[in-house]
Design a protein around this motif. Structure first.
Motif, PDB file in Angstrom:
ATOM      1  N   UNK A 190      -7.676  92.461  -5.959  1.00  0.00           N
ATOM      2  CA  UNK A 190      -6.764  93.642  -7.365  1.00  0.00           C
ATOM      3  C   UNK A 190      -8.024  93.554  -8.057  1.00  0.00           C
ATOM      4  N   UNK A 191      -8.094  94.460  -8.823  1.00  0.00           N
ATOM      5  CA  UNK A 191      -8.948  93.984 -10.061  1.00  0.00           C
ATOM      6  C   UNK A 191      -7.727  94.615 -11.199  1.00  0.00           C
ATOM      7  N   UNK A 192      -7.932  93.277 -12.456  1.00  0.00           N
ATOM      8  CA  UNK A 192      -6.812  94.086 -12.800  1.00  0.00           C
ATOM      9  C   UNK A 192      -6.141  95.597 -13.783  1.00  0.00           C
ATOM     10  N   UNK A 193      -7.954  96.720 -13.129  1.00  0.00           N
ATOM     11  CA  UNK A 193      -7.358  97.244 -13.593  1.00  0.00           C
ATOM     12  C   UNK A 193      -7.000  98.476 -12.622  1.00  0.00           C
ATOM     13  N   UNK A 198       2.338  91.513 -16.295  1.00  0.00           N
ATOM     14  CA  UNK A 198       0.875  90.861 -14.898  1.00  0.00           C
ATOM     15  C   UNK A 198       1.476  88.895 -14.778  1.00  0.00           C
ATOM     16  N   UNK A 199       1.708  88.417 -15.646  1.00  0.00           N
ATOM     17  CA  UNK A 199       2.818  86.353 -15.345  1.00  0.00           C
ATOM     18  C   UNK A 199       3.558  86.061 -14.929  1.00  0.00           C
ATOM     19  N   UNK A 215     -14.792  87.610 -12.384  1.00  0.00           N
ATOM     20  CA  UNK A 215     -14.869  88.411 -12.870  1.00  0.00           C
ATOM     21  C   UNK A 215     -15.715  88.858 -11.793  1.00  0.00           C
ATOM     22  N   UNK A 216     -16.030  89.851 -11.387  1.00  0.00           N
ATOM     23  CA  UNK A 216     -16.342  90.720 -10.335  1.00  0.00           C
ATOM     24  C   UNK A 216     -18.217  91.268 -10.524  1.00  0.00           C
ATOM     25  N   UNK A 217     -18.496  91.621  -9.743  1.00  0.00           N
ATOM     26  CA  UNK A 217     -20.549  91.639 -10.047  1.00  0.00           C
ATOM     27  C   UNK A 217     -20.540  92.442 -11.250  1.00  0.00           C
TER      28      UNK A 217
END
Length: 312
Positions: free
Chosen positions: A252-255, A279-280, A299-301
């Motif tokens: 999942x992305x952070x957003x 989150x942690x 980090x995604x593209x």
């Protein structure tokens, strides 16, 4: 579908989507604006009478369209206790069904059953004192939350006669709710719940995911301090991912996590530190529960922070 394992509950996807504020697809939100306005007007009128405290739980894509002054009058976020009570009520409904003590009313898509408060406290995860009693203050929170759910309306999509319709109504109704304060632990409470809590006869396993029936107790033992609803939602998100995953990892992305865990308020107030802390703590809780082995950040593209979770 009858659940043969009393240690597992079938948690409805519909209910999970309500909890995360995504019961309506983004491209369909405008379709239900009229129903939303009618519901707002009805609640405002009802709340003019004494002791009426009805609220509406809006999907996020409708909530964002409401003026702030309307939000403050008709909406109230689900808190940690509310989420635990919903989970406990699902468990108790399915327990009553397994024991032949639940009546399903197909025409209304509702189910009727009875519980005693001691059962509710146990399934909500309350621990006992050294004297073998539940904490009086915590019991009060549970009872208050149950009554608050009685007064809360939700957006519920139903399929009848091959037609999808929207209903804005209660998920849980408590009979004689005004008498349910100050009860003893052994007293019986009569409930009516939406059919999604227990009716899987006409569906398949794509409508639910498995949760341990004592999940509230497990989480409460791990997190003994101030409770956070986002952690509860993350745990359900991972259990749901495990149920459907075809591989040993999910990402999942952070957003996306901020969206799923209802943490937009932190983002809007620029409290990014609280997002990181929550989150942690969510990840650590899942690891202690034995559903996550580890996780890593990438980090995604597109330049977005992404979390990869290795499922147990």
């Amino acid at each position: 579908m009858q659940n043969p394992d009393r240690n597992v509950i079938y948690y409805p996807n519909k209910l999970y989507k309500i909890e995360i504020g995504q019961s309506i697809k983004d491209d369909e939100a405008n379709k239900y604006l009229q129903e939303a306005n009618l519901a707002i007007h009805k609640v405002l009128e009802i709340n003019k009478t004494p002791d009426s405290i009805f609220t509406i739980d809006f999907p996020k894509n409708l909530l964002n369209k409401l003026p702030d002054n309307v939000k403050s009058k008709v909406t109230k976020e689900l808190n940690t206790t509310d989420i635990r009570i919903l989970t406990a009520t699902v468990a108790l409904a399915q327990k009553a069904k397994a024991e032949g003590k639940l009546t399903f009313i197909e025409k209304l898509d509702e189910a009727y059953f009875e519980i005693n408060l001691k059962e509710l406290y146990e399934y909500a995860g309350l621990s006992k004192t050294k004297y073998g009693r539940f904490d009086v203050k915590q019991k009060g929170f549970i009872r208050d939350s149950l009554i608050n759910l009685h007064f809360k309306h939700f957006f519920i999509l139903t399929n009848t006669d091959k037609k999808e319709t929207m209903q804005i109504k209660q998920l849980v109704r408590v009979y004689e709710y005004e008498k349910k304060k100050g009860l003893s632990d052994k007293e019986t409470v009569k409930l009516t719940v939406n059919g999604m809590f227990c009716n899987f006869e006409k569906t398949d396993n794509n409508t639910y995911f498995n949760l341990p029936s004592d999940i509230n107790t497990r989480i409460r033992k791990i997190n003994t301090g101030r409770q956070n609803p986002s952690i509860e939602l993350f745990i359900k998100t991972i259990y749901r991912a495990k149920h459907y995953a075809k591989e040993s990892t999910v990402s999942y992305t952070e957003s996306k996590l901020i969206e799923l865990l209802n943490m937009e308020r932190y983002k809007e107030s620029r409290h990014h530190g609280r997002i990181v802390t929550t989150l942690n703590k969510s990840f650590e809780t899942a690891k202690k529960l034995g559903i996550l082995e580890k996780w890593k950040e990438e980090i995604d593209k597109w330049g977005n922070k992404k979390f990869i979770f290795f499922l147990c």
